[in-house]
Design an enzyme around this catalytic site. Structure first.
Site, PDB file in Angstrom:
ATOM      1  N   TYR A  57       0.835  -1.200   0.000  1.00 38.53           N
ATOM      2  CA  TYR A  57       0.000   0.000   0.000  1.00 38.53           C
ATOM      3  C   TYR A  57       0.874   1.257   0.000  1.00 38.53           C
ATOM      4  O   TYR A  57       1.845   1.356   0.750  1.00 38.53           O
ATOM      5  CB  TYR A  57      -0.930   0.019   1.210  1.00 38.53           C
ATOM      6  CG  TYR A  57      -2.117  -0.902   1.120  1.00 38.53           C
ATOM      7  CD1 TYR A  57      -2.484  -1.518  -0.079  1.00 38.53           C
ATOM      8  CD2 TYR A  57      -2.903  -1.153   2.236  1.00 38.53           C
ATOM      9  CE1 TYR A  57      -3.583  -2.360  -0.151  1.00 38.53           C
ATOM     10  CE2 TYR A  57      -4.008  -1.991   2.176  1.00 38.53           C
ATOM     11  CZ  TYR A  57      -4.344  -2.596   0.979  1.00 38.53           C
ATOM     12  OH  TYR A  57      -5.440  -3.430   0.909  1.00 38.53           O
ATOM     13  N   ASN A 162      -9.329 -12.163  -1.873  1.00 38.65           N
ATOM     14  CA  ASN A 162      -9.711 -12.248  -3.287  1.00 38.65           C
ATOM     15  C   ASN A 162      -9.635 -13.669  -3.839  1.00 38.65           C
ATOM     16  O   ASN A 162      -9.494 -13.862  -5.051  1.00 38.65           O
ATOM     17  CB  ASN A 162      -8.837 -11.311  -4.134  1.00 38.65           C
ATOM     18  CG  ASN A 162      -8.913  -9.876  -3.668  1.00 38.65           C
ATOM     19  OD1 ASN A 162      -9.980  -9.274  -3.682  1.00 38.65           O
ATOM     20  ND2 ASN A 162      -7.784  -9.319  -3.228  1.00 38.65           N
ATOM     21  N   TRP A 210     -13.619  -5.419   1.298  1.00 43.99           N
ATOM     22  CA  TRP A 210     -13.007  -4.164   0.870  1.00 43.99           C
ATOM     23  C   TRP A 210     -13.923  -3.440  -0.113  1.00 43.99           C
ATOM     24  O   TRP A 210     -14.753  -4.052  -0.761  1.00 43.99           O
ATOM     25  CB  TRP A 210     -11.614  -4.383   0.297  1.00 43.99           C
ATOM     26  CG  TRP A 210     -11.444  -5.266  -0.909  1.00 43.99           C
ATOM     27  CD1 TRP A 210     -11.207  -6.609  -0.915  1.00 43.99           C
ATOM     28  CD2 TRP A 210     -11.437  -4.857  -2.289  1.00 43.99           C
ATOM     29  NE1 TRP A 210     -11.064  -7.075  -2.208  1.00 43.99           N
ATOM     30  CE2 TRP A 210     -11.196  -6.020  -3.065  1.00 43.99           C
ATOM     31  CE3 TRP A 210     -11.598  -3.626  -2.927  1.00 43.99           C
ATOM     32  CZ2 TRP A 210     -11.131  -5.973  -4.458  1.00 43.99           C
ATOM     33  CZ3 TRP A 210     -11.535  -3.591  -4.320  1.00 43.99           C
ATOM     34  CH2 TRP A 210     -11.306  -4.746  -5.069  1.00 43.99           C
ATOM     35  N   SER A 211     -13.766  -2.128  -0.156  1.00 40.06           N
ATOM     36  CA  SER A 211     -14.602  -1.234  -0.967  1.00 40.06           C
ATOM     37  C   SER A 211     -16.095  -1.451  -0.720  1.00 40.06           C
ATOM     38  O   SER A 211     -16.883  -1.583  -1.658  1.00 40.06           O
ATOM     39  CB  SER A 211     -14.292  -1.422  -2.464  1.00 40.06           C
ATOM     40  OG  SER A 211     -14.753  -0.330  -3.223  1.00 40.06           O
ATOM     41  N   GLY A 216     -17.687   5.312  -3.100  1.00 37.78           N
ATOM     42  CA  GLY A 216     -18.658   6.407  -3.124  1.00 37.78           C
ATOM     43  C   GLY A 216     -19.594   6.381  -4.306  1.00 37.78           C
ATOM     44  O   GLY A 216     -20.541   7.181  -4.382  1.00 37.78           O
TER      45      GLY A 216
END
Length: 298
Positions: A57, A162, A210-211, A216
């Site tokens: 990251y 994932n 995640w996400s 948004g």
């Protein structure tokens, strides 16, 4: 408002907060030491005590940035849980990586863990995940590496990120896994239908998500007018934010997912904490699903 309490990720898994704080954009937030401390301490005050990292990251910078706070406040280590991921090697001439690839070799996993511990300023990770499925993953080698890291006290628990149900099942046949961190939101419904949530519920492990707010995009009336309208309507009904409703929609699933909220805004942490106390009515849950899919359930 009472503080959130820790929950088990699996029968033999770590205790994590009901939602986690994600730091994958920490290098973009422009925090100085005071702002970083305020963000971390606000999360902790709410009971959002689990922090989700990955070695790469921020171009391999975010763990060290977070570590600035922990190294300055070592007594706070027992108040938080640290999650990290490894296995992705992006193109990087300085590191000798010519093409993006995955590496789940014993050598790389071990080196990545040592680097994460040094950068974060801790002697152990509460949870380590293989970041992406590696076509060259040797399940026995990974299981043996996990066992050595656990025996050394460097990592307490292990999982994946994932992974498809089949990929998860392969590694889980060799070693104990406590989660599969996957993308899921009202704009990414695959885990509902591809067997991922079913497998988690069957195995008694909670997926990390995640996400969960799709960056948004959930609230973009131009892109998904029906969904944005339904989120706004239910926000009014429950007297909360639309983000809280979207997170509560995920939390309503019986596999008991753990969303990761990655925002520099303190209000985003507040919304996540509020979502943990909100149970959507079944019909409201299906109303959001219908708005997201654009049609009634079959």
């Amino acid at each position: 408002m009472s503080r959130l309490t820790l929950q088990g990720l699996a029968a033999d898994g770590p205790l994590l907060s009901p939602v986690a704080a994600g730091v994958w954009r920490l290098d973009e937030w422009g925090f100085d030491d005071a702002a970083l401390a305020a963000w971390v301490e606000h999360a902790i005050s709410l009971g959002v005590t689990s922090f989700d990292h990955a070695d790469l990251y921020g171009g391999f910078r975010c763990e060290a940035l977070f570590g600035r706070w922990l190294k300055a406040n070592p007594s706070r280590r027992d108040a938080i849980q640290l999650v990290s991921k490894c296995g992705i090697k992006p193109p990087d001439a300085a590191r000798g990586w010519r093409v993006k690839h995955y590496d789940t070799s014993a050598e790389h996993i071990t080196a990545s863990v040592h680097a994460s511990l040094q950068n974060l300023g801790t002697d152990h990770l509460d949870l380590l995940l293989i970041h992406r499925p590696d076509p060259l993953l040797d399940a026995d080698e990974v299981a043996e590496t996990f066992a050595r890291l656990r025996a050394a006290g460097k990592v307490l628990h292990f999982g994946v990120s994932n992974f498809s149900p089949a990929q998860y099942a392969l590694l889980a046949s060799r070693t104990t896994l406590v989660t599969n961190q996957i993308e899921a939101s009202l704009l990414h419904l695959d885990p509902l239908i591809d067997g991922t949530f079913d497998q988690c519920q069957q195995a008694g492990v909670r997926p990390m998500l995640w996400s969960p707010l799709a960056g948004g995009r959930l609230f973009d009336a131009a892109a998904k007018p029906a969904l944005a309208a339904e989120l706004a309507r239910l926000a009014g009904v429950y007297a909360v934010s639309a983000a809280t409703v979207a997170l509560a929609w995920l939390l309503r699933h019986p596999c008991r997912p753990l969303p990761i909220v990655g925002s520099r805004k303190l209000t985003a942490l507040d919304d996540a904490a509020t979502a943990c106390r909100l149970t959507l009515a079944r019909e409201d849950w299906f109303a959001l699903l219908q708005a997201a899919q654009g049609h009634e359930v079959a």
